[in-house]
Design a protein around this motif. Structure first.
Motif, PDB file in Angstrom:
ATOM      1  N   TYR A  32       1.062  -1.059   0.090  1.00  0.00           N
ATOM      2  CA  TYR A  32       0.259  -0.171  -0.005  1.00  0.00           C
ATOM      3  C   TYR A  32       0.884   1.434   0.202  1.00  0.00           C
ATOM      4  CZ  TYR A  32      -3.636   2.361   1.533  1.00  0.00           C
ATOM      5  OH  TYR A  32      -5.056   4.489   1.922  1.00  0.00           O
ATOM      6  N   GLY A  99      -5.491  -4.660   8.048  1.00  0.00           N
ATOM      7  CA  GLY A  99      -5.352  -3.289   7.087  1.00  0.00           C
ATOM      8  C   GLY A  99      -3.579  -3.219   7.257  1.00  0.00           C
ATOM      9  N   TYR A 100      -4.077  -2.284   6.859  1.00  0.00           N
ATOM     10  CA  TYR A 100      -2.172  -1.727   6.844  1.00  0.00           C
ATOM     11  C   TYR A 100      -2.548  -0.352   7.694  1.00  0.00           C
ATOM     12  CZ  TYR A 100      -3.159  -3.626   1.907  1.00  0.00           C
ATOM     13  OH  TYR A 100      -2.823  -4.973   1.213  1.00  0.00           O
ATOM     14  N   VAL A 103       2.280   2.390   9.254  1.00  0.00           N
ATOM     15  CA  VAL A 103       2.734   3.452   8.562  1.00  0.00           C
ATOM     16  C   VAL A 103       4.135   3.458   7.968  1.00  0.00           C
ATOM     17  CG1 VAL A 103       2.360   5.548   6.229  1.00  0.00           C
ATOM     18  CG2 VAL A 103       0.619   4.450   7.643  1.00  0.00           C
TER      19      VAL A 103
ATOM     20  N   TYR B  35       2.469   8.996  15.873  1.00  0.00           N
ATOM     21  CA  TYR B  35       3.237   9.359  15.232  1.00  0.00           C
ATOM     22  C   TYR B  35       3.944   9.900  15.921  1.00  0.00           C
ATOM     23  CZ  TYR B  35       0.982   6.550  11.596  1.00  0.00           C
ATOM     24  OH  TYR B  35       0.930   5.908  10.843  1.00  0.00           O
ATOM     25  N   PHE B  45       6.162   5.387  12.975  1.00  0.00           N
ATOM     26  CA  PHE B  45       4.830   5.262  14.006  1.00  0.00           C
ATOM     27  C   PHE B  45       5.424   4.442  15.575  1.00  0.00           C
ATOM     28  CE2 PHE B  45       1.225   2.160  14.667  1.00  0.00           C
ATOM     29  CZ  PHE B  45       1.979   1.419  14.842  1.00  0.00           C
ATOM     30  N   GLY B  98      -9.868  -0.171  10.692  1.00  0.00           N
ATOM     31  CA  GLY B  98      -7.977  -0.559  10.569  1.00  0.00           C
ATOM     32  C   GLY B  98      -7.480  -0.033   9.199  1.00  0.00           C
ATOM     33  N   ALA B  99      -8.822   0.250   7.976  1.00  0.00           N
ATOM     34  CA  ALA B  99      -7.521   0.051   6.887  1.00  0.00           C
ATOM     35  C   ALA B  99      -8.080   1.260   5.738  1.00  0.00           C
ATOM     36  CB  ALA B  99      -8.741  -1.615   6.107  1.00  0.00           C
ATOM     37  N   GLN B 102      -6.164   7.640   6.917  1.00  0.00           N
ATOM     38  CA  GLN B 102      -5.548   7.925   8.498  1.00  0.00           C
ATOM     39  C   GLN B 102      -5.176   9.177   8.156  1.00  0.00           C
ATOM     40  OE1 GLN B 102      -1.854   6.651  10.309  1.00  0.00           O
ATOM     41  NE2 GLN B 102      -2.472   4.027   9.339  1.00  0.00           N
TER      42      GLN B 102
END
Lengths: 115, 113
Positions: A32, A99-100, A103, B35, B45, B98-99, B102
């Motif tokens: 991703y 999920g991803y 990051v 982060y 992260f 969760g996918a 962000q």
């Protein structure tokens, strides 16, 4: 060696130029791929994302991913002074939750578009 | 609708002190992330919450760092015995799952003297 390498710049171009930004990575599990834009003293803002190799276009922005070379690029056409910001490449692998979430970012390239 | 908010925007503390940084995610977002961004670097992260539980805390640098999200909304990042190397911008992000994408807040700039 970092998982994601990105030239920090700064990169200075005249208004109207085509800008090319790129990153290399070492983790073959990354699936991703994202580009974020970050203005000074602000949080990153997602510009584009893709799940696979190939091109994706959105207005003046084109993202390219070459998974065989572990190389991703962002092109900005007809650059504007308002595009002046730091551009962060980012990527993630599928996590245990499906999920991803985690990051990994590059260091960011600082771009200045001169009027 | 409001975005992700973080308080305080700036925090100056002395070495050895305890600090708490707060994050208010976008309403309804179940996933929350912390982060850390040092000067001239990309965000790094720290931890990911799905609901109230920390699903992945592999990025926390050591046991001086701890985060909670007791009701599945607001989160607090806690740093004990701060060190000068902890100076950075601490960013919070949230996503609808969760996918999902962000969305980042403006960050809290922490300076440890």
């Amino acid at each position: 060696q970092k998982e994601v390498e990105q030239d920090p710049g700064p990169l200075s171009v005249p208004e109207g130029a085509i800008v090319s930004l790129n990153c290399t990575y070492s983790n073959s599990a990354f699936q991703y791929f994202m580009w974020y834009r970050q203005y000074s003293r602000k949080g990153p803002e997602l510009l584009m994302y893709t799940y696979s190799s190939g091109n994706k276009e959105d207005g003046r922005f084109t993202a390219q991913v070459d998974k065989s070379s572990k190389y991703i690029s962002l092109f900005i056409r007809d650059s504007q002074p308002s595009d002046s910001a730091t551009y962060l490449c980012a990527m993630s692998a599928r996590g245990v939750w499906g999920g991803y979430q985690k990051v990994t970012f590059g260091t960011g390239t600082k771009l200045q578009v001169i009027p | 609708g409001a975005g992700v908010s973080q308080t305080p925007s700036n925090k100056v503390t002395e070495k050895g002190k305890y600090v708490e940084l707060r994050c208010d995610p976008i309403s309804g977002h179940t996933a929350l992330y912390w982060y850390r961004q040092s000067l001239g670097q990309g965000p790094e992260f720290l931890i990911y919450f799905q609901g109230t539980g920390a699903a992945d805390d592999s990025g926390l640098p050591n046991d001086r760092f701890f985060a909670v999200r007791p009701e599945g909304s607001v989160s607090t990042l806690k740093i004990q015995r701060t060190e000068r190397g902890d100076s950075a911008v601490y960013l919070c992000a949230s996503s609808s799952s969760g996918a999902g994408t962000q969305y980042f807040g403006p960050g809290t700039r922490l300076t440890v003297l």
